[in-house]
Design a protein around this motif. Structure first.
Motif, PDB file in Angstrom:
ATOM      1  N   CYS A 163      22.223 -36.305   3.221  1.00 45.47           N
ATOM      2  CA  CYS A 163      21.912 -37.570   2.567  1.00 45.47           C
ATOM      3  C   CYS A 163      20.596 -38.127   3.113  1.00 45.47           C
ATOM      4  CB  CYS A 163      23.048 -38.553   2.827  1.00 45.47           C
ATOM      5  SG  CYS A 163      22.709 -40.188   2.160  1.00 45.47           S
TER       6      CYS A 163
ATOM      7  N   CYS B  94      21.567 -41.907   4.812  1.00 40.77           N
ATOM      8  CA  CYS B  94      22.300 -42.064   6.078  1.00 40.77           C
ATOM      9  C   CYS B  94      22.331 -40.785   6.922  1.00 40.77           C
ATOM     10  CB  CYS B  94      23.729 -42.542   5.792  1.00 40.77           C
ATOM     11  SG  CYS B  94      24.784 -41.273   5.062  1.00 40.77           S
TER      12      CYS B  94
ATOM     13  N   HIS C  13      23.912 -38.136   6.622  1.00 37.79           N
ATOM     14  CA  HIS C  13      25.183 -37.435   6.650  1.00 37.79           C
ATOM     15  C   HIS C  13      25.013 -36.059   5.995  1.00 37.79           C
ATOM     16  CE1 HIS C  13      29.483 -36.974   6.699  1.00 37.79           C
ATOM     17  NE2 HIS C  13      29.560 -36.858   5.404  1.00 37.79           N
TER      18      HIS C  13
ATOM     19  N   CYS D  72      26.476 -38.606  -1.819  1.00 32.89           N
ATOM     20  CA  CYS D  72      26.919 -38.656  -0.426  1.00 32.89           C
ATOM     21  C   CYS D  72      28.323 -39.252  -0.339  1.00 32.89           C
ATOM     22  CB  CYS D  72      25.935 -39.487   0.386  1.00 32.89           C
ATOM     23  SG  CYS D  72      26.485 -39.764   2.080  1.00 32.89           S
TER      24      CYS D  72
ATOM     25  N   ASN E 238      29.672 -40.408   2.182  1.00 30.60           N
ATOM     26  CA  ASN E 238      29.647 -41.455   3.208  1.00 30.60           C
ATOM     27  C   ASN E 238      29.145 -42.789   2.643  1.00 30.60           C
ATOM     28  OD1 ASN E 238      30.029 -42.244   5.930  1.00 30.60           O
ATOM     29  ND2 ASN E 238      27.822 -42.135   6.259  1.00 30.60           N
ATOM     30  N   CYS E 239      28.035 -42.741   1.864  1.00 28.76           N
ATOM     31  CA  CYS E 239      27.433 -43.993   1.388  1.00 28.76           C
ATOM     32  C   CYS E 239      27.205 -44.007  -0.124  1.00 28.76           C
ATOM     33  CB  CYS E 239      26.113 -44.258   2.116  1.00 28.76           C
ATOM     34  SG  CYS E 239      24.785 -43.147   1.596  1.00 28.76           S
TER      35      CYS E 239
HETATM   36 ZN   LIG Z   1      24.783 -41.160   2.749  1.00 29.48          ZN
END
Ligand SMILES: [Zn+2]
Length: 116
Positions: free
Chosen positions: A73, A76, A78, A89, A91-92
């Motif tokens: 990503c 972030c 990740h 992503c 994660n975000c």
């Molecule tokens: Zn991310």
């Protein structure tokens, strides 16, 4: 089905290498293919069966290793594995991601039988 074209170029490459090495026949072909290539392993097997007769590879074993797609990503940092269609992503939820792996397509190794 683009697997036929891919398999034809694999077999051409293998044939050339095996002949240059003076091999009697090819016993194994190992391919590495990234999932982002949209290659279906079963279709590669089918193409191999159709295209290999009368080449040095006709009795070879075909083994295919599929590489999972992996991205990082840009928001972030990740790193995550994903399937072909989902690249956001986890994660975000950012869509700004960079593909790290999954576009591979190469002959990892071939094994041949040499004259005595
Ligand atoms: Zn991310």
């Amino acid at each position: 089905m683009h697997e036929f074209g891919l398999m034809q170029s694999v077999l051409d490459n293998v044939e050339k290498s095996a002949r240059e090495a003076g091999a009697l026949k090819v016993t194994e072909i190992r391919l590495v293919i990234g999932e982002m290539r949209e290659v279906v392993a079963d279709s590669m097997d089918f193409a191999f069966e159709a295209l290999s007769p009368n080449t040095l590879s006709e009795s070879a074993t075909l083994s295919i290793t599929m590489i999972r797609a992996r991205s990082r990503c840009s928001q972030c940092n990740h790193e995550f594995e994903h399937d072909r269609l989902r690249r956001s992503c986890p994660n975000c939820d950012s869509l700004a991601t960079e593909l790290l792996a999954g576009k591979e397509m190469y002959i990892d190794a071939i094994e041949v039988e040499m004259p005595e």
